[in-house]
Design an enzyme around this catalytic site. Structure first.
Site, short mmCIF file in Angstrom:
data_model
loop_
_atom_site.label_atom_id
_atom_site.label_comp_id
_atom_site.label_asym_id
_atom_site.label_seq_id
_atom_site.Cartn_x
_atom_site.Cartn_y
_atom_site.Cartn_z
N ASP A 1 67.29 60.81 50.39
CA ASP A 1 67.57 59.62 49.60
C ASP A 1 68.46 59.98 48.41
O ASP A 1 68.08 60.78 47.57
CB ASP A 1 66.26 59.01 49.09
CG ASP A 1 66.46 57.73 48.30
OD1 ASP A 1 67.60 57.23 48.24
OD2 ASP A 1 65.48 57.24 47.73
N LYS B 1 62.68 56.66 51.56
CA LYS B 1 63.51 55.95 50.58
C LYS B 1 62.74 55.75 49.28
O LYS B 1 61.51 55.75 49.27
CB LYS B 1 63.93 54.58 51.14
CG LYS B 1 64.77 54.65 52.39
CD LYS B 1 66.14 55.18 52.08
CE LYS B 1 67.01 55.17 53.33
NZ LYS B 1 68.21 55.92 53.16
N CYS B 2 63.49 55.53 48.21
CA CYS B 2 62.94 55.28 46.88
C CYS B 2 61.90 54.16 46.95
O CYS B 2 62.13 53.17 47.64
CB CYS B 2 64.09 54.88 45.97
SG CYS B 2 63.62 54.51 44.28
N PRO B 3 60.76 54.32 46.33
CA PRO B 3 60.33 55.35 45.37
C PRO B 3 59.48 56.45 46.00
O PRO B 3 58.92 57.27 45.28
CB PRO B 3 59.48 54.55 44.39
CG PRO B 3 58.75 53.57 45.27
CD PRO B 3 59.79 53.19 46.34
#
Length: 83
Positions: free
Chosen positions: A39, A12-14
């Site tokens: 993502d 997932k981000c980042p």
């Protein structure tokens, strides 16, 4: 010229953008990096990263559950001008 594959599915981000940045640093100008992500934010984060680094997206494939970026490492002269 080589193609390096980077599987970032499930991250997932980042993390996808951070790991893509790290992988690009290890490549030589003209090399390709194939990045596979799940993502949905990576379609925003990775192009933004590439605007910073000067590298460019050659292709983006969007499937139902994943996104694949094909990125070409920029020449060092371009990076220095942008850096």
């Amino acid at each position: 010229m080589t193609t390096t594959k980077l599987d970032l599915t499930g991250l997932k981000c980042p993390l996808p953008a951070l790991k893509t940045r790290k992988a690009l640093k290890a490549l030589k100008p003209g090399d390709l990096l194939e990045v596979r992500c799940t993502d949905p934010l990576s379609v925003i984060d990775i192009p933004n990263l590439l605007r910073e680094t000067g590298d460019r997206v050659e292709a983006i494939e969007r499937g139902e559950s994943q996104i694949v970026f094909l990125i070409r490492k920029a020449d060092d002269l371009i990076e220095k001008a942008n850096g």
